[in-house]
Write an enzyme that holds these catalytic residues in place. Structure first.
Site, PDB file in Angstrom:
ATOM      1  N   SER A 192       0.851  -1.190   0.000  1.00 42.11           N
ATOM      2  CA  SER A 192       0.000   0.000   0.000  1.00 42.11           C
ATOM      3  C   SER A 192       0.886   1.239   0.000  1.00 42.11           C
ATOM      4  CB  SER A 192      -0.864  -0.018   1.254  1.00 42.11           C
ATOM      5  OG  SER A 192      -1.380   1.268   1.492  1.00 42.11           O
ATOM      6  N   SER A 193       0.340   2.344  -0.499  1.00 41.68           N
ATOM      7  CA  SER A 193       1.129   3.583  -0.556  1.00 41.68           C
ATOM      8  C   SER A 193       1.466   4.126   0.835  1.00 41.68           C
ATOM      9  CB  SER A 193       0.384   4.656  -1.354  1.00 41.68           C
ATOM     10  OG  SER A 193      -0.879   4.905  -0.778  1.00 41.68           O
ATOM     11  N   CYS A 194       0.822   3.578   1.888  1.00 42.51           N
ATOM     12  CA  CYS A 194       1.131   4.071   3.245  1.00 42.51           C
ATOM     13  C   CYS A 194       2.485   3.566   3.753  1.00 42.51           C
ATOM     14  CB  CYS A 194       0.030   3.689   4.215  1.00 42.51           C
ATOM     15  SG  CYS A 194      -0.020   1.945   4.551  1.00 42.51           S
TER      16      CYS A 194
ATOM     17  N   TYR B 234       0.326  -1.183  10.256  1.00 41.66           N
ATOM     18  CA  TYR B 234      -0.027  -1.809   8.971  1.00 41.66           C
ATOM     19  C   TYR B 234       1.117  -1.617   7.967  1.00 41.66           C
ATOM     20  CZ  TYR B 234      -2.963  -1.969   4.640  1.00 41.66           C
ATOM     21  OH  TYR B 234      -3.525  -2.225   3.416  1.00 41.66           O
TER      22      TYR B 234
ATOM     23  N   LYS C  92       3.465  -4.337   5.805  1.00 45.43           N
ATOM     24  CA  LYS C  92       3.600  -4.304   4.340  1.00 45.43           C
ATOM     25  C   LYS C  92       5.072  -4.156   3.920  1.00 45.43           C
ATOM     26  CE  LYS C  92      -0.735  -4.639   3.134  1.00 45.43           C
ATOM     27  NZ  LYS C  92      -1.195  -5.842   2.420  1.00 45.43           N
TER      28      LYS C  92
ATOM     29  N   THR D  51      -2.175   2.852  -4.716  1.00 50.13           N
ATOM     30  CA  THR D  51      -2.704   4.015  -4.021  1.00 50.13           C
ATOM     31  C   THR D  51      -4.079   3.652  -3.440  1.00 50.13           C
ATOM     32  OG1 THR D  51      -3.197   6.337  -4.295  1.00 50.13           O
ATOM     33  CG2 THR D  51      -3.839   4.897  -6.120  1.00 50.13           C
ATOM     34  N   ASN D  52      -4.840   4.628  -2.942  1.00 52.31           N
ATOM     35  CA  ASN D  52      -6.184   4.349  -2.392  1.00 52.31           C
ATOM     36  C   ASN D  52      -7.103   3.844  -3.504  1.00 52.31           C
ATOM     37  OD1 ASN D  52      -4.781   6.061  -0.536  1.00 52.31           O
ATOM     38  ND2 ASN D  52      -6.722   6.528   0.465  1.00 52.31           N
TER      39      ASN D  52
ATOM     40  N   HIS E 178     -12.713   2.900   4.064  1.00 58.12           N
ATOM     41  CA  HIS E 178     -11.947   4.028   3.534  1.00 58.12           C
ATOM     42  C   HIS E 178     -12.909   5.167   3.181  1.00 58.12           C
ATOM     43  CE1 HIS E 178      -9.042   0.681   2.710  1.00 58.12           C
ATOM     44  NE2 HIS E 178      -8.221   1.579   3.206  1.00 58.12           N
TER      45      HIS E 178
HETATM   46  N1  LIG Z   1      -8.629  -0.931  -0.505  1.00 56.66           N
HETATM   47  C1  LIG Z   1      -7.619  -0.087  -0.679  1.00 56.66           C
HETATM   48  O1  LIG Z   1      -7.819   1.149  -0.798  1.00 56.66           O
HETATM   49  C2  LIG Z   1      -6.220  -0.594  -0.771  1.00 56.66           C
HETATM   50  C3  LIG Z   1      -5.901  -1.932  -0.650  1.00 56.66           C
HETATM   51  N2  LIG Z   1      -4.584  -2.330  -0.736  1.00 56.66           N
HETATM   52  C4  LIG Z   1      -4.185  -3.728  -0.579  1.00 56.66           C
HETATM   53  O2  LIG Z   1      -4.910  -4.580  -1.454  1.00 56.66           O
HETATM   54  C5  LIG Z   1      -5.108  -5.842  -0.843  1.00 56.66           C
HETATM   55  C6  LIG Z   1      -6.574  -6.193  -0.846  1.00 56.66           C
HETATM   56  O3  LIG Z   1      -7.311  -5.189  -0.168  1.00 56.66           O
HETATM   57  P1  LIG Z   1      -8.901  -5.060  -0.313  1.00 56.66           P
HETATM   58  O4  LIG Z   1      -9.375  -5.918  -1.386  1.00 56.66           O
HETATM   59  O5  LIG Z   1      -9.204  -3.615  -0.308  1.00 56.66           O
HETATM   60  O6  LIG Z   1      -9.372  -5.653   1.092  1.00 56.66           O
HETATM   61  P2  LIG Z   1     -10.749  -6.365   1.441  1.00 56.66           P
HETATM   62  O7  LIG Z   1     -10.955  -6.170   2.902  1.00 56.66           O
HETATM   63  O8  LIG Z   1     -11.806  -5.910   0.507  1.00 56.66           O
HETATM   64  O9  LIG Z   1     -10.462  -7.897   1.147  1.00 56.66           O
HETATM   65  C7  LIG Z   1      -9.510  -8.593   1.877  1.00 56.66           C
HETATM   66  C8  LIG Z   1      -9.690 -10.060   1.639  1.00 56.66           C
HETATM   67  O10 LIG Z   1      -8.743 -10.734   2.455  1.00 56.66           O
HETATM   68  C9  LIG Z   1      -9.335 -11.889   2.936  1.00 56.66           C
HETATM   69  N3  LIG Z   1      -8.782 -12.214   4.247  1.00 56.66           N
HETATM   70  C10 LIG Z   1      -8.578 -11.384   5.308  1.00 56.66           C
HETATM   71  N4  LIG Z   1      -8.097 -12.072   6.353  1.00 56.66           N
HETATM   72  C11 LIG Z   1      -7.997 -13.361   5.951  1.00 56.66           C
HETATM   73  C12 LIG Z   1      -7.586 -14.562   6.581  1.00 56.66           C
HETATM   74  N5  LIG Z   1      -7.161 -14.573   7.855  1.00 56.66           N
HETATM   75  N6  LIG Z   1      -7.633 -15.713   5.870  1.00 56.66           N
HETATM   76  C13 LIG Z   1      -8.064 -15.712   4.589  1.00 56.66           C
HETATM   77  N7  LIG Z   1      -8.450 -14.616   3.933  1.00 56.66           N
HETATM   78  C14 LIG Z   1      -8.435 -13.454   4.610  1.00 56.66           C
HETATM   79  C15 LIG Z   1     -10.819 -11.633   3.072  1.00 56.66           C
HETATM   80  O11 LIG Z   1     -11.473 -12.858   2.823  1.00 56.66           O
HETATM   81  P3  LIG Z   1     -13.054 -13.176   3.150  1.00 56.66           P
HETATM   82  O12 LIG Z   1     -13.818 -12.150   2.347  1.00 56.66           O
HETATM   83  O13 LIG Z   1     -13.252 -14.532   2.658  1.00 56.66           O
HETATM   84  O14 LIG Z   1     -13.209 -12.976   4.616  1.00 56.66           O
HETATM   85  C16 LIG Z   1     -11.063 -10.587   1.989  1.00 56.66           C
HETATM   86  O15 LIG Z   1     -11.646 -11.144   0.858  1.00 56.66           O
HETATM   87  C17 LIG Z   1      -4.521  -5.744   0.577  1.00 56.66           C
HETATM   88  O16 LIG Z   1      -3.229  -6.267   0.590  1.00 56.66           O
HETATM   89  C18 LIG Z   1      -4.464  -4.257   0.807  1.00 56.66           C
HETATM   90  O17 LIG Z   1      -3.437  -3.919   1.682  1.00 56.66           O
HETATM   91  C19 LIG Z   1      -3.581  -1.423  -0.939  1.00 56.66           C
HETATM   92  C20 LIG Z   1      -3.847  -0.106  -1.073  1.00 56.66           C
HETATM   93  C21 LIG Z   1      -5.188   0.426  -1.009  1.00 56.66           C
HETATM   94  C1  LIG Z   2      -5.408   3.026   1.635  1.00 58.49           C
HETATM   95  C2  LIG Z   2      -4.937   3.608   2.931  1.00 58.49           C
HETATM   96  O1  LIG Z   2      -6.050   3.906   3.782  1.00 58.49           O
HETATM   97  C3  LIG Z   2      -5.750   4.445   5.068  1.00 58.49           C
HETATM   98  O2  LIG Z   2      -5.242   5.731   4.964  1.00 58.49           O
HETATM   99  P1  LIG Z   2      -5.967   6.988   4.411  1.00 58.49           P
HETATM  100  O3  LIG Z   2      -5.516   7.288   3.046  1.00 58.49           O
HETATM  101  O4  LIG Z   2      -5.781   8.092   5.393  1.00 58.49           O
HETATM  102  O5  LIG Z   2      -7.455   6.479   4.270  1.00 58.49           O
HETATM  103  P2  LIG Z   2      -8.953   6.858   4.477  1.00 58.49           P
HETATM  104  O6  LIG Z   2      -9.600   6.560   3.193  1.00 58.49           O
HETATM  105  O7  LIG Z   2      -9.536   6.183   5.669  1.00 58.49           O
HETATM  106  O8  LIG Z   2      -9.016   8.450   4.786  1.00 58.49           O
HETATM  107  C4  LIG Z   2      -8.598   9.413   3.855  1.00 58.49           C
HETATM  108  C5  LIG Z   2      -8.925  10.803   4.337  1.00 58.49           C
HETATM  109  O9  LIG Z   2     -10.342  10.987   4.266  1.00 58.49           O
HETATM  110  C6  LIG Z   2     -10.816  11.573   5.471  1.00 58.49           C
HETATM  111  N1  LIG Z   2     -12.226  11.214   5.668  1.00 58.49           N
HETATM  112  C7  LIG Z   2     -13.266  12.087   5.662  1.00 58.49           C
HETATM  113  N2  LIG Z   2     -14.416  11.473   5.948  1.00 58.49           N
HETATM  114  C8  LIG Z   2     -14.092  10.155   6.116  1.00 58.49           C
HETATM  115  C9  LIG Z   2     -14.880   9.019   6.423  1.00 58.49           C
HETATM  116  O10 LIG Z   2     -16.090   9.091   6.633  1.00 58.49           O
HETATM  117  N3  LIG Z   2     -14.214   7.833   6.490  1.00 58.49           N
HETATM  118  C10 LIG Z   2     -12.865   7.725   6.290  1.00 58.49           C
HETATM  119  N4  LIG Z   2     -12.281   6.517   6.350  1.00 58.49           N
HETATM  120  N5  LIG Z   2     -12.091   8.815   6.022  1.00 58.49           N
HETATM  121  C11 LIG Z   2     -12.712   9.995   5.936  1.00 58.49           C
HETATM  122  C12 LIG Z   2      -9.862  11.033   6.524  1.00 58.49           C
HETATM  123  O11 LIG Z   2      -9.895  11.819   7.704  1.00 58.49           O
HETATM  124  C13 LIG Z   2      -8.523  11.120   5.770  1.00 58.49           C
HETATM  125  O12 LIG Z   2      -8.020  12.437   5.835  1.00 58.49           O
HETATM  126  C14 LIG Z   2      -4.640   3.737   5.792  1.00 58.49           C
HETATM  127  O13 LIG Z   2      -5.013   3.628   7.135  1.00 58.49           O
HETATM  128  C15 LIG Z   2      -4.146   2.552   5.108  1.00 58.49           C
HETATM  129  O14 LIG Z   2      -5.040   1.498   5.295  1.00 58.49           O
HETATM  130  C16 LIG Z   2      -3.988   2.714   3.644  1.00 58.49           C
HETATM  131  O15 LIG Z   2      -3.110   2.154   3.057  1.00 58.49           O
END
Ligand SMILES: NC(=O)C1=CN([C@@H]2O[C@H](COP(=O)(O)OP(=O)(O)OC[C@H]3O[C@@H](n4cnc5c(N)ncnc54)[C@H](OP(=O)(O)O)[C@@H]3O)[C@@H](O)[C@H]2O)C=CC1
Ligand SMILES: C[C@H]1O[C@H](OP(=O)(O)OP(=O)(O)OC[C@H]2O[C@@H](n3cnc4c(=O)[nH]c(N)nc43)[C@H](O)[C@@H]2O)[C@@H](O)[C@@H](O)C1=O
Length: 324
Positions: free
Chosen positions: A119-121, A148, A152, A176-177, A191
């Site tokens: 992740s970009s974090c 987290y 990563k 990225t997000n 998010h």
């Molecule tokens: N969403 C975002 O904005 C971003 C995501 N990423 C990365 O992308 C990847 C996927 O994220 P995303 O799809 O958003 O996450 P989700 O929460 O949507 O999906 C995560 C998946 O992981 C599975 N999982 C979690 N814990 C376990 C476990 N203990 N055993 C088996 N499976 C497990 C879940 O399975 P089940 O549904 O079966 O429970 C789920 O399907 C991650 O590595 C994340 O860090 C990176 C940057 C941004």
């Molecule tokens: C993908 C990335 O996601 C996480 O980081 P983040 O970018 O800060 O993600 P976020 O989407 O939760 O927030 C983005 C911004 O948005 C604002 N904001 C406003 N209103 C809401 C709101 O209602 N919910 C949330 N979540 N944020 C809100 C919030 O205050 C912040 O300024 C990491 O922990 C990490 O998991 C990671 O890798």
């Protein structure tokens, strides 16, 4: 091999067993759809209820049975800023266990090509913008997601170590997000983009005239549609071989205030928008430098406005079954 890696085409065998870890999540489900569309015929997935990737013995038994040739590791404990800030132990411990188990089993059972998703974090809170891959470990992390991020970063190092010790062409991508169909819409755990869609949609339905978002609205974020992300993952697996992680983004960012207006327009919410500054802002900006990805021959194609509109439509069509 040069640090920047190689970018030659290296097609994957469409009939070989391909394990998508996390295939029911936002990213994993998009990767699955894209692989199907690209002609892969031997996809394997397991829900966490059937295979808990924290269970090392179960993971090794699964790999022994399925013998995947390719793996994308998109299973992780994932959440927005508040979830990361509130439960750092879970984000550190679960992610370390999941990735160590999957990467160890994949090596033991001879997985040929593997993509790890970070992740970009992972980058320093005040990294120079846009953030280049080589800014990793050059400064302090953003405290709301440092646990987290450390998990990563360990994953990136694990991939580099496997390349060095075993010579396998495994790679890492840093998205990225992300947003899109299949996202987590939980008000507390999600998010920002899915949180805003849900909040504004509920307000529009109820005729509420005021909504409150988190933080100041001034942080800048870059948003990539998950279907673009899925396409980038396959592209990198077929075109990139190098030790450095590859940033995956659009190269453009917006303030959270601008994002809020885009979501309000897409949903049809026209009331007041307040900001709760007792909630964290997180990192002020994290715009990725995507030149390495461009060098590998890929760029994003789904614009933010278009992506938000289609995600709102998906959310409304799936109201009864959305996560969260
Ligand atoms: N969403 C975002 O904005 C971003 C995501 N990423 C990365 O992308 C990847 C996927 O994220 P995303 O799809 O958003 O996450 P989700 O929460 O949507 O999906 C995560 C998946 O992981 C599975 N999982 C979690 N814990 C376990 C476990 N203990 N055993 C088996 N499976 C497990 C879940 O399975 P089940 O549904 O079966 O429970 C789920 O399907 C991650 O590595 C994340 O860090 C990176 C940057 C941004
Ligand atoms: C993908 C990335 O996601 C996480 O980081 P983040 O970018 O800060 O993600 P976020 O989407 O939760 O927030 C983005 C911004 O948005 C604002 N904001 C406003 N209103 C809401 C709101 O209602 N919910 C949330 N979540 N944020 C809100 C919030 O205050 C912040 O300024 C990491 O922990 C990490 O998991 C990671 O890798």
């Amino acid at each position: 091999m040069a640090e920047s890696g190689t970018f030659q085409p290296r097609p994957l065998d469409r009939s070989a067993p391909f394990y998508v870890a996390g295939h029911r999540g936002l990213v994993g489900s998009a990767i699955w759809r894209n692989l199907e569309a690209e002609g892969f015929t031997n996809l394997v997935g397991r829900a966490s209820s059937d295979l808990d990737l924290k269970d090392r013995d179960a993971v090794f038994s699964f790999f022994s049975l399925v013998q995947p040739r390719y793996v994308v590791l998109a299973a992780a404990k994932v959440g927005g800023i508040l979830a990361n800030n509130t439960y750092p132990v879970d984000f550190l411990s679960e992610n370390l266990r999941i990735q160590v188990n999957v990467l160890d089993a994949a090596r033991e059972f001879g997985v040929e090509r593997l993509l790890f998703l970070g992740s970009s974090c992972i980058y320093p809170k005040f990294a120079e913008q846009p953030i280049r891959e080589d800014s990793l470990l050059t400064g302090h992390l953003e405290p709301t997601n440092d646990a987290y991020a450390i998990a990563k970063i360990a994953g990136i190092m694990h991939i580099q170590a496997v390349r060095r010790q075993y010579g396998l062409p495994w790679i890492s991508a840093m998205p990225t997000n992300l947003y899109g169909p299949g996202d987590n819409f939980s008000p507390e755990g999600s998010h920002v983009l899915p949180a805003l869609i849900r909040r504004y949609d509920e307000a529009a339905r109820a005729g509420t005239q005021v909504v409150t978002n988190w933080g100041s609205g001034t942080p800048r974020r870059e948003f990539l549609h998950v279907d673009d992300m899925a396409a980038a993952c396959l592209h990198l697996m077929e075109h990139y071989d190098g030790p450095s992680q590859v940033n995956v983004g659009t190269g453009k960012d917006v303030t959270i205030r601008e994002l809020a207006s885009l979501v309000a327009d897409a949903v049809g919410y026209s009331g007041e928008i307040l900001w709760d500054t007792s909630k964290p802002d997180g990192t002020p900006r994290k715009l990725l430098d995507v030149s390495k990805l461009a060098e590998a021959g890929w760029s994003a194609s789904i614009g933010l406005e278009e992506g938000i509109k289609s995600t709102v439509a998906w959310y409304r069509d799936n109201l009864l079954s959305v996560r969260g």
